[in-house]
Write an enzyme that holds these catalytic residues in place. Structure first.
Site, PDB file in Angstrom:
ATOM      1  N   LEU A  47       0.851  -1.189   0.000  1.00 40.03           N
ATOM      2  CA  LEU A  47       0.000   0.000   0.000  1.00 40.03           C
ATOM      3  C   LEU A  47       0.889   1.242   0.000  1.00 40.03           C
ATOM      4  CD1 LEU A  47      -3.027   1.012   0.484  1.00 40.03           C
ATOM      5  CD2 LEU A  47      -2.373   1.122   2.897  1.00 40.03           C
ATOM      6  N   VAL A  48       0.580   2.197  -0.834  1.00 41.38           N
ATOM      7  CA  VAL A  48       1.298   3.471  -0.788  1.00 41.38           C
ATOM      8  C   VAL A  48       0.924   4.172   0.521  1.00 41.38           C
ATOM      9  CG1 VAL A  48       1.650   5.718  -1.857  1.00 41.38           C
ATOM     10  CG2 VAL A  48       1.379   3.677  -3.287  1.00 41.38           C
ATOM     11  N   SER A  49       1.938   4.343   1.373  1.00 40.20           N
ATOM     12  CA  SER A  49       1.688   4.966   2.679  1.00 40.20           C
ATOM     13  C   SER A  49       2.783   5.996   2.910  1.00 40.20           C
ATOM     14  CB  SER A  49       1.681   3.908   3.791  1.00 40.20           C
ATOM     15  OG  SER A  49       2.785   3.040   3.671  1.00 40.20           O
ATOM     16  N   PRO A  50       2.601   7.178   2.398  1.00 40.84           N
ATOM     17  CA  PRO A  50       3.701   8.147   2.327  1.00 40.84           C
ATOM     18  C   PRO A  50       4.081   8.776   3.647  1.00 40.84           C
ATOM     19  CG  PRO A  50       1.696   9.105   1.457  1.00 40.84           C
ATOM     20  CD  PRO A  50       1.382   7.671   1.720  1.00 40.84           C
ATOM     21  N   ARG A  55       2.219   5.112   9.288  1.00 40.05           N
ATOM     22  CA  ARG A  55       2.834   3.776   9.384  1.00 40.05           C
ATOM     23  C   ARG A  55       3.150   3.441  10.838  1.00 40.05           C
ATOM     24  NH1 ARG A  55       5.916   6.041   5.036  1.00 40.05           N
ATOM     25  NH2 ARG A  55       7.753   6.117   6.402  1.00 40.05           N
TER      26      ARG A  55
END
Length: 865
Positions: A47-50, A55
């Protein structure tokens, strides 16, 4: 797998790409991952979790519930990602069709301390997968059961404790168990090889075994090189390996298969079997050849020792002169299986115990060095630059696989080896020199002796060598050509005087074996290496310049060591033996000195060939010992307690125990009860010391029929004259009269003990009369009983007389010799007749020392003459 694009079709279809929506996306998927994780499912979240805070919050949610969470940083440059662009999204960003794209025109906060850093642009897909799977294995999530925070694997069958903590008692529990075991009537005698196996079992090197193999596990090991276990009782078979073999149970089956390829068995004779059968305690004392009660075996299972089945299945060959097969065939006709407990750790007192670390101790050493993986290298030879090359290269390979700190376990084999192998003390001290001079880096090396004996069983044995290293946390085993190989003897049925196994077979079989099936053990395999004259190092040959490489064989190294070769100077000569030099860098100087010392003094009796105990025997106070007990130079001299004056046990000690009266005699103990060393007064040596008898090959002689249940010695000032014939026509055996004392506990060697005569058995041994005077110490209450019949014997000494008769007739059969015979239909003579024999032999002794008895000129008759 929870993929970002997939969850946006359902779970996250109401979310956009604002920072708030991205945070909610990570929260929702993190909660879903928690649910799967809590249910025992390994969940990959792609998953894109910038944002770092999002996080970190997902990690916290996992950790709050006691769930593992690993943050994987796909550490790839933006240019590489743009070049890959599998969905064409970066092309749309470049065309202005998408804005606010993470890492391009929207922020991406890289992890500060990711659990896994994955620069996958530098790795193949297979390498990436291997790294991820290995980390999962280290976290303990790929195999059911407990795991260690270090990530190093725990031993096979580990449930909640180390086997050594369960099988080796300490403190008051050990003392009580020892006292109980010493009173057990059934005692199993252990050879030095049996003791090595007891060491292996007690410390968990053959996990999950808890004792010598019962018949069922033995069959599994012979036929499948593995056994089935059920450590968590999933199939109701938790005791499958530890219960008596049930031939009518065709349904119970263990859930997990673990590698175990060699027979770890305890041979016993019919003498020991009969003692076990006659006892209902359900326990057998384990006694070594020196008479020490080391442990107890419970719930014994006795079964036939099918020697040819074991030999052919284990070795794949028949060779009567193969060194371990000779041991196998020399064993008793029965095997004893059952679980063990020891009263203390096995130790040997040979100066090498500091390097004998248990699996638990080794594991702690590896953890202390910060190991994230351990690789083991087994040795039976001194370590030279070629071996060091293998070990250093093995570590480099592991680093290239993504490990941060591989630790080497330098693991010399410590158990029994054949006579022409390099002694254990030479190898261990030379290895230490290699570490001290840093040919191997001690910062990432631990030396620990592995206690098993050597079988020389090639492909079968190497599986055990590798699998056993799991017990201390190793995940890799370094294997070369011809592992555990040996040449067949001239008596081999097939291929005599040639290699018993093809040099490639052991390595190939190991690669295909059950050892690797659980994914917790892998191999580091190497081919032949050479000495490079150009830079004085060992390495694989460079085919572009073959003339720069030379092979230094083991035979050449031994010859150079015998000559005391010194370091070569450049250019390296082609004939090393003629130049009497060893190539620079071949071995560290102090290590080479140790090797030269051995080969130049190879016949010295002071080397430690393998792990066998050095003990001080039970001896009387007024004695002086010379030499080492257990070696042929050992001699025990008697002295006068008050003056220290030397005494001959044969000639200077009076026959009669005068303080007790004319019916009491002095016995001098040669062999204390329970000890197996065949000690006897030397008739030829100065002052007739007590020394160990020898076999025809010059080796020390031991009783092998069982554990002697009596004290054995001589009556001084007696002699069985060869010229005096018995009614059967046999002359005396040219020795002092033997006496068997049947008290309750051992008498010290060299002790002088007043005894009362109970009777005599007349042994016919190889055509000679050898009277065995039966006696008991004068202080025993039973010394006053009259024994007129077998019934009287059974009343006062239950079971002793039949055991004595059996022992005297059969004791040599375990050495491959014929049975003895007893005169008088195996019945004992009464005490009065025995006293008459003593008096007659005393008269013959008087004639002997007076010079009228036809004495052997080699006899030392001392001042009595």
């Amino acid at each position: 797998q929870l993929d970002g694009d997939n969850v946006r079709t359902g779970l996250n279809r109401d979310l956009g790409f604002s920072p708030a929506d991205r945070a909610e996306s990570v929260r929702r998927v993190g909660e879903m991952a928690c649910l799967f994780n809590g249910g025992g499912v390994i969940t990959l979240v792609t998953l894109v979790s910038p944002y770092r805070a999002d996080r970190d919050e997902a990690r916290k949610r996992h950790e709050d519930q006691g769930l593992r969470f690993l943050e994987v940083f796909m550490n790839v440059p933006l240019e590489t990602v743009q070049d890959r662009d599998p969905k064409g999204l970066y092309a749309k960003v470049a065309a202005g069709e998408i804005t606010g794209f993470t890492g391009v025109d929207a922020p991406y906060e890289a992890p500060l301390a990711p659990d896994i850093d994955l620069p996958n642009q530098e790795m193949s897909i297979e390498e990436c997968v291997a790294l991820l799977v290995e980390r999962l294995r280290l976290e303990g999530v790929l195999v059911g059961g407990p795991s260690d925070p270090s990530g190093l694997p725990l031993p096979p069958g580990y449930v909640d404790s180390w086997l050594e903590d369960e099988l080796i008692l300490t403190g008051a529990a050990a003392a009580a168990a020892r006292a109980s075991a010493e009173r057990l009537p059934a005692k199993a005698r252990l050879t030095d090889i049996d003791l090595n196996w007891l060491h292996v079992l007690s410390e968990g090197w053959a996990a999950p075994l808890r004792g010598f193999m019962r018949e069922g596990p033995l069959l599994q090991a012979l036929h499948f090189n593995s056994i089935l276990i059920d450590p968590f009782d999933d199939n109701g078979a938790v005791d499958l390996v530890y219960a008596e073999t049930d031939w009518n149970d065709y349904t119970t089956r263990g859930r997990q298969r673990v590698s175990l390829s060699v027979p770890i068995v305890l041979p016993i004779t019919k003498f020991t079997k009969d003692a076990i059968d006659a006892d209902d305690s359900g326990a057998v004392a384990l006694v070594d050849k020196d008479g020490r009660t080391l442990g107890v075996l419970r719930d014994p299972e006795v079964y036939a020792n099918r020697k040819e089945e074991i030999a052919t299945r284990c070795f794949g060959a028949i060779d009567p002169d193969h060194p371990y097969m000779k041991h196998l065939y020399a064993g008793g006709d029965y095997l004893l299986g059952g679980e063990i407990q020891l009263f203390e750790r096995v130790s040997y007192g040979d100066g090498l115990d500091q390097w004998r670390l248990t699996p638990k101790q080794l594991y702690a050493e590896f953890v202390a060095k910060g190991a994230d993986v351990v690789f083991a290298f087994q040795t039976r030879n001194p370590t030279h630059a070629g071996h060091a090359y293998l070990m250093r290269t093995g570590r480099e390979r592991l680093v290239n696989r993504g490990y941060q700190n591989p630790v080497l376990w330098l693991s010399p084999l410590g158990g029994w080896t054949k006579a022409d192998d390099v002694p254990l003390d030479v190898r261990v001290k030379q290895h230490q020199a290699v570490l001290d001079e840093r040919m191997l880096d001690p910062d990432w090396t631990v030396m620990g002796i592995w206690p098993a004996p050597m079988l020389y069983a090639g492909p079968t044995e190497v599986q055990f060598h590798a699998g056993s290293r799991k017990a201390a946390g190793a995940s890799f085993f370094v294997v070369g050509r011809d592992a555990a190989g040996i040449k067949g003897s001239a008596d081999a049925v097939w291929n005599p005087d040639d290699d018993m196994y093809d040099a490639n077979h052991a390595r190939y079989v190991l690669q295909m074996s059950p050892v690797l099936e659980d994914g917790q053990m892998s191999l580091l395999s190497f081919d032949k290496f050479y000495y490079d004259k150009a830079d004085h190092t060992m390495k694989a040959m460079d085919p572009s310049r073959p003339d720069d490489f030379i092979s230094i064989s083991g035979s050449k190294m031994r010859a150079l060591a015998r000559q005391g070769a010194v370091p070569c100077t450049d250019p390296i000569p082609s004939d090393l033996l003629a130049a009497n030099c060893v190539p620079q860098g071949f071995m560290v100087p102090s290590g080479w000195a140790i090797v030269c010392d051995y080969y130049q003094n190879i016949d010295s009796p002071n080397w430690v060939p393998f792990s066998k105990p050095i003990v001080d025997p039970l001896v009387a106070p007024a004695t002086v010992a010379h030499g080492q007990y257990g070696k042929t130079d050992y001699a025990l001299f008697l002295t006068q307690p008050a003056s220290g004056q030397q005494l001959s046990p044969w000639h200077d000690v009076p026959l009669l125990a005068s303080s007790y009266g004319a019916s009491h005699f002095n016995m001098i103990t040669e062999i204390p009860m329970f000890t197996s060393a065949k000690m006897e007064v030397s008739k030829e040596k100065w002052y007739n010391p007590i020394m160990q008898d020898t076999n025809k090959d010059g080796s020390p002689r031991y009783y092998t029929y069982g554990t002697p249940f009596f004290n054995y010695g001589l009556l001084p000032q007696t002699w069985e004259d060869p010229a005096v014939l018995s009614p059967e026509g046999f002359g005396g055996d040219d020795d002092p009269l033997d006496v068997i004392e049947i008290g309750d506990d051992p008498l010290p060697m060299g002790s002088i003990t007043p005894v009362v005569v109970l009777g005599s058995l007349e042994l016919i041994d190889e055509g000679e009369t050898d009277h065995k005077i039966l006696a008991i110490r004068a202080t025993d209450p039973r010394a006053r009983v009259a024994l007129a019949s077998d019934a009287d014997w059974e009343t006062h000494f239950p079971g002793v007389l039949p055991k004595l008769v059996d022992w005297l007739i059969m004791y040599k059969t375990s050495d491959g010799k014929p049975e003895n015979t007893l005169a008088n239909d195996n019945e004992p003579l009464p005490a009065t007749a025995a006293v008459d024999i003593i008096n007659e032999c005393h008269e013959r002794w008087e004639a002997l020392v007076a010079g009228n008895g036809g004495a052997d000129p080699a006899f030392w008759l001392g001042s009595a003459a």
